[in-house]
Structure formats: C-alpha cells, structure tokens
Design a protein around this motif. Structure first.
Motif, PDB file in Angstrom:
ATOM      1  N   TRP A   1       8.494  17.275 -18.682  1.00  0.00           N
ATOM      2  CA  TRP A   1       7.732  16.121 -18.198  1.00  0.00           C
ATOM      3  C   TRP A   1       8.893  14.933 -18.107  1.00  0.00           C
ATOM      4  CZ3 TRP A   1       3.854  14.143 -15.771  1.00  0.00           C
ATOM      5  CH2 TRP A   1       3.524  12.561 -15.900  1.00  0.00           C
ATOM      6  N   ILE A   2       9.917  14.704 -19.086  1.00  0.00           N
ATOM      7  CA  ILE A   2      10.854  13.693 -18.826  1.00  0.00           C
ATOM      8  C   ILE A   2      11.895  14.056 -17.787  1.00  0.00           C
ATOM      9  CG2 ILE A   2      12.878  12.663 -19.993  1.00  0.00           C
ATOM     10  CD1 ILE A   2      11.519  13.357 -22.720  1.00  0.00           C
ATOM     11  N   ILE A   3      12.296  15.107 -17.490  1.00  0.00           N
ATOM     12  CA  ILE A   3      13.283  15.411 -16.438  1.00  0.00           C
ATOM     13  C   ILE A   3      12.478  16.072 -15.234  1.00  0.00           C
ATOM     14  CG2 ILE A   3      15.099  15.303 -17.836  1.00  0.00           C
ATOM     15  CD1 ILE A   3      15.145  18.386 -17.891  1.00  0.00           C
ATOM     16  N   TRP A   4      11.288  15.963 -14.906  1.00  0.00           N
ATOM     17  CA  TRP A   4      10.636  16.851 -13.995  1.00  0.00           C
ATOM     18  C   TRP A   4      11.095  17.003 -12.604  1.00  0.00           C
ATOM     19  CZ3 TRP A   4       8.370  15.517  -9.403  1.00  0.00           C
ATOM     20  CH2 TRP A   4       8.015  14.204  -9.247  1.00  0.00           C
ATOM     21  N   PRO A   5      11.585  15.962 -12.039  1.00  0.00           N
ATOM     22  CA  PRO A   5      12.308  16.274 -10.691  1.00  0.00           C
ATOM     23  C   PRO A   5      13.432  17.154 -10.726  1.00  0.00           C
ATOM     24  CG  PRO A   5      12.077  13.734 -10.936  1.00  0.00           C
ATOM     25  CD  PRO A   5      11.887  14.602 -12.316  1.00  0.00           C
ATOM     26  N   ILE A   6      14.238  17.318 -11.767  1.00  0.00           N
ATOM     27  CA  ILE A   6      15.127  18.326 -11.687  1.00  0.00           C
ATOM     28  C   ILE A   6      14.852  19.678 -12.049  1.00  0.00           C
ATOM     29  CG2 ILE A   6      17.237  18.942 -13.058  1.00  0.00           C
ATOM     30  CD1 ILE A   6      17.748  15.834 -13.801  1.00  0.00           C
ATOM     31  N   TYR A   7      13.728  19.573 -12.957  1.00  0.00           N
ATOM     32  CA  TYR A   7      12.983  20.765 -13.309  1.00  0.00           C
ATOM     33  C   TYR A   7      12.104  21.328 -11.964  1.00  0.00           C
ATOM     34  CZ  TYR A   7      10.062  24.422 -15.551  1.00  0.00           C
ATOM     35  OH  TYR A   7       9.310  25.573 -15.948  1.00  0.00           O
ATOM     36  N   LEU A   8      11.633  20.865 -11.267  1.00  0.00           N
ATOM     37  CA  LEU A   8      10.989  21.120 -10.126  1.00  0.00           C
ATOM     38  C   LEU A   8      11.915  21.912  -9.198  1.00  0.00           C
ATOM     39  CD1 LEU A   8       8.125  21.543  -9.177  1.00  0.00           C
ATOM     40  CD2 LEU A   8       7.891  19.193  -8.052  1.00  0.00           C
ATOM     41  N   ALA A   9      12.898  20.936  -9.160  1.00  0.00           N
ATOM     42  CA  ALA A   9      14.157  21.487  -8.011  1.00  0.00           C
ATOM     43  C   ALA A   9      14.731  22.823  -8.518  1.00  0.00           C
ATOM     44  CB  ALA A   9      15.247  20.620  -7.953  1.00  0.00           C
ATOM     45  N   TYR A  10      14.838  22.926  -9.629  1.00  0.00           N
ATOM     46  CA  TYR A  10      15.497  24.190 -10.276  1.00  0.00           C
ATOM     47  C   TYR A  10      14.462  25.453 -10.120  1.00  0.00           C
ATOM     48  CZ  TYR A  10      16.244  27.615 -14.045  1.00  0.00           C
ATOM     49  OH  TYR A  10      16.588  28.755 -14.725  1.00  0.00           O
TER      50      TYR A  10
ATOM     51  N   MET B   1       0.864  -1.072  -0.073  1.00  0.00           N
ATOM     52  CA  MET B   1      -0.157   0.002   0.123  1.00  0.00           C
ATOM     53  C   MET B   1       0.860   1.354   0.095  1.00  0.00           C
ATOM     54  SD  MET B   1      -3.080   0.436  -0.180  1.00  0.00           S
ATOM     55  CE  MET B   1      -4.648   1.094   0.344  1.00  0.00           C
ATOM     56  N   LYS B   2       1.799   1.207   0.569  1.00  0.00           N
ATOM     57  CA  LYS B   2       2.886   2.342   0.779  1.00  0.00           C
ATOM     58  C   LYS B   2       3.227   2.615  -0.705  1.00  0.00           C
ATOM     59  CE  LYS B   2       6.903   4.192   3.109  1.00  0.00           C
ATOM     60  NZ  LYS B   2       8.172   3.830   4.128  1.00  0.00           N
ATOM     61  N   THR B   3       3.646   1.664  -1.660  1.00  0.00           N
ATOM     62  CA  THR B   3       4.050   2.119  -2.924  1.00  0.00           C
ATOM     63  C   THR B   3       3.000   2.867  -3.826  1.00  0.00           C
ATOM     64  OG1 THR B   3       3.409  -0.165  -3.695  1.00  0.00           O
ATOM     65  CG2 THR B   3       5.699   0.414  -3.037  1.00  0.00           C
ATOM     66  N   ARG B   4       1.760   2.512  -3.662  1.00  0.00           N
ATOM     67  CA  ARG B   4       0.624   3.086  -4.249  1.00  0.00           C
ATOM     68  C   ARG B   4       0.640   4.605  -3.888  1.00  0.00           C
ATOM     69  NH1 ARG B   4      -5.862   1.785  -3.940  1.00  0.00           N
ATOM     70  NH2 ARG B   4      -6.302   3.375  -5.542  1.00  0.00           N
ATOM     71  N   HIS B   5       0.763   4.973  -2.745  1.00  0.00           N
ATOM     72  CA  HIS B   5       0.815   6.358  -2.211  1.00  0.00           C
ATOM     73  C   HIS B   5       1.811   7.244  -2.651  1.00  0.00           C
ATOM     74  CE1 HIS B   5      -2.675   5.914   0.189  1.00  0.00           C
ATOM     75  NE2 HIS B   5      -1.966   4.869   1.227  1.00  0.00           N
ATOM     76  N   SER B   6       3.076   6.649  -2.885  1.00  0.00           N
ATOM     77  CA  SER B   6       4.301   7.162  -3.437  1.00  0.00           C
ATOM     78  C   SER B   6       4.157   7.479  -4.903  1.00  0.00           C
ATOM     79  CB  SER B   6       5.635   6.592  -3.026  1.00  0.00           C
ATOM     80  OG  SER B   6       5.397   5.423  -3.553  1.00  0.00           O
ATOM     81  N   SER B   7       3.389   6.305  -5.550  1.00  0.00           N
ATOM     82  CA  SER B   7       3.594   6.674  -7.063  1.00  0.00           C
ATOM     83  C   SER B   7       2.372   7.773  -7.246  1.00  0.00           C
ATOM     84  CB  SER B   7       3.059   5.170  -7.535  1.00  0.00           C
ATOM     85  OG  SER B   7       1.706   4.681  -7.282  1.00  0.00           O
ATOM     86  N   LEU B   8       1.236   7.825  -6.612  1.00  0.00           N
ATOM     87  CA  LEU B   8       0.269   8.773  -6.661  1.00  0.00           C
ATOM     88  C   LEU B   8       1.028  10.257  -6.366  1.00  0.00           C
ATOM     89  CD1 LEU B   8      -2.661   9.490  -7.288  1.00  0.00           C
ATOM     90  CD2 LEU B   8      -3.100   9.216  -4.848  1.00  0.00           C
ATOM     91  N   LEU B   9       1.760  10.361  -5.614  1.00  0.00           N
ATOM     92  CA  LEU B   9       2.597  11.733  -5.222  1.00  0.00           C
ATOM     93  C   LEU B   9       3.389  11.891  -6.328  1.00  0.00           C
ATOM     94  CD1 LEU B   9       3.215  13.829  -3.023  1.00  0.00           C
ATOM     95  CD2 LEU B   9       4.585  12.524  -2.172  1.00  0.00           C
ATOM     96  N   TYR B  10       3.960  10.842  -6.958  1.00  0.00           N
ATOM     97  CA  TYR B  10       4.901  11.056  -8.084  1.00  0.00           C
ATOM     98  C   TYR B  10       4.311  11.629  -9.297  1.00  0.00           C
ATOM     99  CZ  TYR B  10       8.851   9.990 -11.028  1.00  0.00           C
ATOM    100  OH  TYR B  10      10.028  10.045 -11.940  1.00  0.00           O
ATOM    101  N   LEU B  11       3.196  10.851  -9.370  1.00  0.00           N
ATOM    102  CA  LEU B  11       2.306  11.452 -10.597  1.00  0.00           C
ATOM    103  C   LEU B  11       1.668  12.990 -10.227  1.00  0.00           C
ATOM    104  CD1 LEU B  11       0.863  11.009 -13.124  1.00  0.00           C
ATOM    105  CD2 LEU B  11      -1.149  10.307 -11.792  1.00  0.00           C
ATOM    106  N   ILE B  12       1.134  13.352  -9.072  1.00  0.00           N
ATOM    107  CA  ILE B  12       1.017  14.645  -8.994  1.00  0.00           C
ATOM    108  C   ILE B  12       1.843  15.640  -9.027  1.00  0.00           C
ATOM    109  CG2 ILE B  12      -0.138  16.096  -7.093  1.00  0.00           C
ATOM    110  CD1 ILE B  12      -1.691  13.881  -6.153  1.00  0.00           C
ATOM    111  N   LEU B  13       3.043  15.499  -8.522  1.00  0.00           N
ATOM    112  CA  LEU B  13       4.208  16.429  -8.590  1.00  0.00           C
ATOM    113  C   LEU B  13       4.557  16.358 -10.078  1.00  0.00           C
ATOM    114  CD1 LEU B  13       6.386  15.397  -5.443  1.00  0.00           C
ATOM    115  CD2 LEU B  13       4.940  17.580  -5.874  1.00  0.00           C
ATOM    116  N   GLY B  14       4.554  15.623 -10.770  1.00  0.00           N
ATOM    117  CA  GLY B  14       4.992  15.496 -12.434  1.00  0.00           C
ATOM    118  C   GLY B  14       3.916  16.404 -13.130  1.00  0.00           C
ATOM    119  N   ILE B  15       2.554  16.242 -12.733  1.00  0.00           N
ATOM    120  CA  ILE B  15       1.619  17.229 -13.369  1.00  0.00           C
ATOM    121  C   ILE B  15       1.913  18.582 -12.928  1.00  0.00           C
ATOM    122  CG2 ILE B  15      -0.827  17.560 -13.346  1.00  0.00           C
ATOM    123  CD1 ILE B  15      -1.176  14.535 -13.208  1.00  0.00           C
TER     124      ILE B  15
END
Length: 65
Positions: free
Chosen positions: A35-44, A1-15
């Motif tokens: 969209w491809i490099i969204w974690p880097i872009y969001l940190a930037y 169940m924990k991976t489901r919450h983290s994958s949902l958070l990953y999707l929401i932050l990507g959007i």
C-alpha cells in the motif's frame, strides 16, 4: 475538477494493487508495504507478467464471487 478525477484514479489503482497483493501473498505485512509503495509494486506486477492472460480482471472479480 481535474485534480478530483486524478485523485480518484490514484485511490482506485491503490486499492487494485492491494487486491493483487492479497491474491498472491495473503500477508498483512506485505499488504501494508505494498500500500505504501503501490505504484512501484503495480509496475512490477505488470512487467513480470503476473497480470497477463486475463489475470488483471479475474483477480478483482474473485473478491466479489
């Protein structure tokens, strides 16, 4: 169940990063790249201050008005 919450958070932050990219750039090519490099872009965006002074919440709200 924990991976489901983290994958949902990953999707929401990507959007969220796509919404930020479209707000500042209005370019489909940059939207796909961000969209491809969204974690880097969001940190930037956080580190450069583009999301300060309430912009982190006014950008998503601008899409629903």
């Amino acid at each position: 169940m924990k991976t489901r919450h983290s994958s949902l958070l990953y999707l929401i932050l990507g959007i969220y990063s796509i919404m930020i990219s479209w707000h500042y750039n209005h370019s489909i090519i940059l939207l796909i790249i961000h969209w491809i490099i969204w974690p880097i872009y969001l940190a930037y965006e956080v580190l450069t201050g583009h999301l300060s002074h309430g912009m982190w919440k006014s950008i998503p709200l601008s899409y629903f008005k």
